[in-house]
Each structure stands twice: as C-alpha cells, then as structure tokens.
Enzyme design. Structure first.
Site, short mmCIF file in Angstrom:
data_model
loop_
_atom_site.label_atom_id
_atom_site.label_comp_id
_atom_site.label_asym_id
_atom_site.label_seq_id
_atom_site.Cartn_x
_atom_site.Cartn_y
_atom_site.Cartn_z
N TYR A 1 0.77 -0.88 0.06
CA TYR A 1 -0.06 -0.15 -0.30
C TYR A 1 0.56 1.42 -0.12
CZ TYR A 1 -4.61 -0.92 0.29
OH TYR A 1 -6.27 -1.44 0.28
N THR A 11 -3.86 5.73 -21.64
CA THR A 11 -3.33 4.21 -21.32
C THR A 11 -1.74 4.37 -21.71
OG1 THR A 11 -4.31 3.27 -23.21
CG2 THR A 11 -5.96 3.56 -20.87
N ASP A 36 -6.09 12.61 -25.15
CA ASP A 36 -6.68 11.68 -24.32
C ASP A 36 -6.17 10.48 -25.57
OD1 ASP A 36 -7.16 9.00 -24.28
OD2 ASP A 36 -8.72 9.54 -23.64
N ARG A 58 -1.80 -2.87 -18.54
CA ARG A 58 -3.05 -1.74 -18.03
C ARG A 58 -3.30 -0.95 -16.92
NH1 ARG A 58 -6.82 -2.85 -20.79
NH2 ARG A 58 -5.77 -4.98 -21.98
N GLU A 105 -0.54 5.00 -0.47
CA GLU A 105 -1.01 5.77 -0.77
C GLU A 105 -0.35 7.65 -0.61
OE1 GLU A 105 -2.78 3.43 1.11
OE2 GLU A 105 -4.98 3.79 0.48
N LYS A 127 -2.17 0.39 -24.59
CA LYS A 127 -2.43 -0.12 -26.01
C LYS A 127 -1.20 0.41 -26.94
CE LYS A 127 -6.55 2.36 -25.16
NZ LYS A 127 -7.65 2.34 -23.87
N1 DSN Z 1 -11.29 0.06 -24.86
C1 DSN Z 1 -10.68 0.91 -25.42
C2 DSN Z 1 -10.75 0.73 -26.61
O1 DSN Z 1 -10.91 -0.06 -27.20
O2 DSN Z 1 -10.81 1.96 -27.47
C3 DSN Z 1 -11.18 2.69 -25.21
O3 DSN Z 1 -11.81 2.10 -23.70
#
Ligand code: DSN
Length: 414
Positions: free
Chosen positions: A50, A221, A195, A230, A52, A224
């Site tokens: 933990y 994120t 974003d 993730r 925080e 990707k």
């Molecule tokens: N779930 C993501 C995507 O597949 O683009 C976006 O949040």
C-alpha cells in the site's frame, strides 16, 4: 505445490487464453502483447504494498523502494513525452480522464468533446456516463470527408465558450493538428486536453504529433500502442501538477497499483529504445497495407483511411454484413476485432454497422506488409462468407499456420 497443482481450473483457463492469443490474430487496435519483462514486473512483489500518497509523502511506512519504482516510471515517462509533470497512479484511462476533469474544472463547466460515433470515447461526454451528469458536454463531429473540421470546432467554441477543449480518440484514424486546436482554445480562453490512449506508443515512437509540449493536460492508458501494463497516466504542465495529483489521490483513488507502475517503468524503458521507433513505424506501415487492401475489396473506410494504427470500416454499407455478424465470423476464423459504430450510425451499439481493427498486436509478433496482405484477404473472405462455418474453419487453420511462424511467449505455460 505448483500453481497448476493448486488451482487446475484457473490453470486450464489461463492456458486456454494463452493458446487463443498464440493461435489467433489479435486485431483489436487497443490490445497488445507486453514483453516478458513487463509481465514479470506486473507479477512482482510490488503488488503487496500500500502506498497512498506520493513519493516522500506517503501515508504508510515502508515505501522507500516503492518511491524508487514510481520515480523510475515518472522520470522515464517525462523523457518519453517531454512532460513537465507525470502522475502514473490512475488505474486506467477512464479514471485518468475523470481525474483530469475534476482537477481542472468545476461541476457544470462546458467541455467540447468528440461524439462517440465519430471516434470519441464514452468518458468524453456520452450521456450514459456519470461525468455527463456533472459537466456540460457539447459534442462535435468529424466533417463529411472524415477529417476534423477545425472551422466548425472554432465556430462551436465561439458559440459555447467551453472551459475545456478535448481531443484524442478511440476509433478515429487520422492525425490531429494540436496547434490549431490550441489556437482555438486560446481564442476562447479554454484549457486543452488530449486523450492519447490509443496513439501514445506512436507518439513515443516519433510517428505521430505529440500534444504534450503544447497542451495543458494529456491523459493516456499504458497498455495499448505503448505496450505496457493495463494502467493510466496523466501528463501535464507544472501549473496543473498539484491539482492533478490531488484529484487522483485522495480525490478519486486509494492505494496505487505499484506492480502496474513497476511494469510501466519497464515498458517506458523499452519505449525509449531505438527498436521501439521501428516498431511504431511498422505499426503504421502495416495499417496502410490493410487500408489499401480493404479499399480494393470495396469497403467504405470511415474517415477516408488511416494515419495511425487503426481502421474503422463500414461492413454493413459495404457488404451487407452487420458489425456483430462480422465480428462473430472473424472470431470463428481466428481473427479478433470489435464491432463498432460508424459516424452517425443508424444501427444500435450492440449490432452496429462497423468493425474496428488495427495492427499494434500483430506488429509486436513481428508481422509485416506481406502478412498484412494475407490477413486482409482472410478478413474479407470471412466477412463475405460470414455464415459458412466450413469456410471460416478453413481460414482459422490457415491462420494457425501463420501464427505458428510468429511465436508468442515461447516456453510459457501455466
Ligand atoms: N476500451 C478502449 C478501446 O478499446 O479503445 C477504450 O476505452
């Protein structure tokens, strides 16, 4: 006792998932295959802690090594994107966006964001979301030719006087002119947010324009195109650093997932290597081959084609097959895509007119232009023979032959 002896049921499912990933073609544009090193960090003892708070200001003892781990992730992210400030604690992209809004806006403020069916994201103001009840989202669309209509964006900004202009998309395939957006925002006194969840790896690899030096806040994120675990991340100007950090913790979250942050540090180190630039370039080259082939097969490509890693294709208008039926047929053929609305889709989100697919994961496996030609051919065959199970099974067998030549996680078994 081994893991598989202890939990044979879970082991079966994990091995089945590993086999699915190995034997099929992963074409969902938001998915990727992390390196063994990223997997190892994700499964490390950092998950036990933990922590925080932030480095040097934690609410728990024993955080000295967590501070080092998080510090590595932050400094590497700063270097990758040229950011003044980075917060690596958001649990994923949606929480990162919500934290960013709450840091820089007040309830009721107006945000100009892209309509979902034109490539935006749910958290960019879709009425079904929680944030849509808090902020006043006004949604813009792409022009008929599929480009971002900056004149219309300016007209809408002048009319609605937003506090924030938001760009960066989940199903949009073209480049964004961040300088033009910033000029519009400056004219109406709005803040800027991008974003970059889908294209972060392409930006890190030098293949797409980077909004970080120009924009106030950038969210992403990390799993990707960036090919990390993730997770989520916020990059911002120093002026917003305190507000962003406070919004993430204690505003919205509790303990950060330090194992994911450790894995981010590994992924960012990988992304700083020259080989990552080659990877990012190949993602786009591969997507261009798919664009050319699908156009030749007579499909309508939303937004007129692609500048990045993904394509949104109108399968209903092009071949009379719904997005859901195309996705299911492709699944049977061993190709994973997702059904997706096309701009102003008349069909429902559960059975829309389009499919969305892309090249980050197959490129990680080492596939190049020649394989993309084969893949496009198989995809078209599967779509136009969507009800022919024997045909779909024969495509799956051909795909298994291909994927056997591009091993994924050799030696791994649960
Ligand atoms: N779930 C993501 C995507 O597949 O683009 C976006 O949040």
């Amino acid at each position: 006792m081994t893991f598989s002896d202890y939990d044979p049921e879970l082991t079966r499912s994990l091995n089945a998932e590993l086999r699915r990933q190995r034997e099929g073609l992963e074409m969902i544009p938001s998915e990727n295959f992390v390196s063994p090193a990223v997997l190892e960090a994700l499964g490390s003892v950092a998950t036990n802690k933990y922590a925080e708070g932030y480095s040097g200001k934690r609410y728990y003892g024993g955080c000295e090594f967590i501070d080092e781990i998080e510090g590595l992730a932050i400094s590497r992210a700063k270097q990758l994107f040229g950011a003044e400030h980075v917060n690596v604690q958001p649990l994923s992209g949606a929480p990162a966006n919500i934290a960013a809004y709450s840091a820089i806006l007040k309830p009721g403020d107006t945000i100009l964001g892209m309509d979902l069916s034109h490539g935006g994201h749910l958290t960019h103001g879709h009425p079904v979301t929680f944030v849509a009840g808090i902020y006043n989202f006004v949604r813009y669309k792409t022009a008929a030719d599929g480009t971002l209509d900056y004149d219309n964006l300016r007209a809408m900004a002048l009319e609605h006087r937003p506090k924030l202009i938001l760009v960066g998309y989940s199903a949009y395939s073209r480049e964004i002119d961040y300088a033009k957006v910033k000029a519009i925002a400056d004219e109406v006194g709005a803040l800027t947010m991008a974003d970059i969840a889908h294209i972060a790896g392409l930006i890190a690899g030098g293949e797409m324009a980077n909004p970080v030096p120009l924009f106030d806040v950038v969210t992403t994120t990390t799993h990707k195109t960036l090919r990390g675990p993730r997770g989520g991340m916020i990059l911002c100007k120093e002026a917003f650093a305190k507000a962003i950090d406070k919004a993430v913790f204690p505003g919205l979250q509790g303990g950060p997932h330090e194992n994911a942050i450790a894995a981010m540090a590994v992924a960012f180190k990988e992304a700083l290597e020259p080989a990552f630039r080659d990877y990012a370039r190949q993602i786009r080259l591969n997507a261009k081959v798919l664009e050319t082939e699908f156009r030749a097969f007579g499909y309508t490509l939303c937004f007129g084609g692609t500048d990045n890693h993904l394509l949104l294709v109108d399968v209903m208008g092009s071949k009379g097959v719904t997005g859901r039926d195309a996705q299911e047929a492709l699944d049977k053929a061993g190709i994973t895509v997702n059904k997706n609305a096309i701009p102003d889709d008349a069909r429902s989100p559960t059975d829309p007119s389009g499919i969305r697919f892309g090249t980050p994961a197959v490129t990680t496996r080492g596939m190049k232009e020649a394989e993309m030609k084969l893949i496009a051919g198989w995809m078209n065959d599967a779509i136009v023979n969507a009800t022919d199970d024997a045909k779909l099974a024969s495509i799956a067998a051909e795909i298994k032959n291909l994927t056997d030549r591009f091993p994924l996680y050799p030696g791994l078994a649960y």
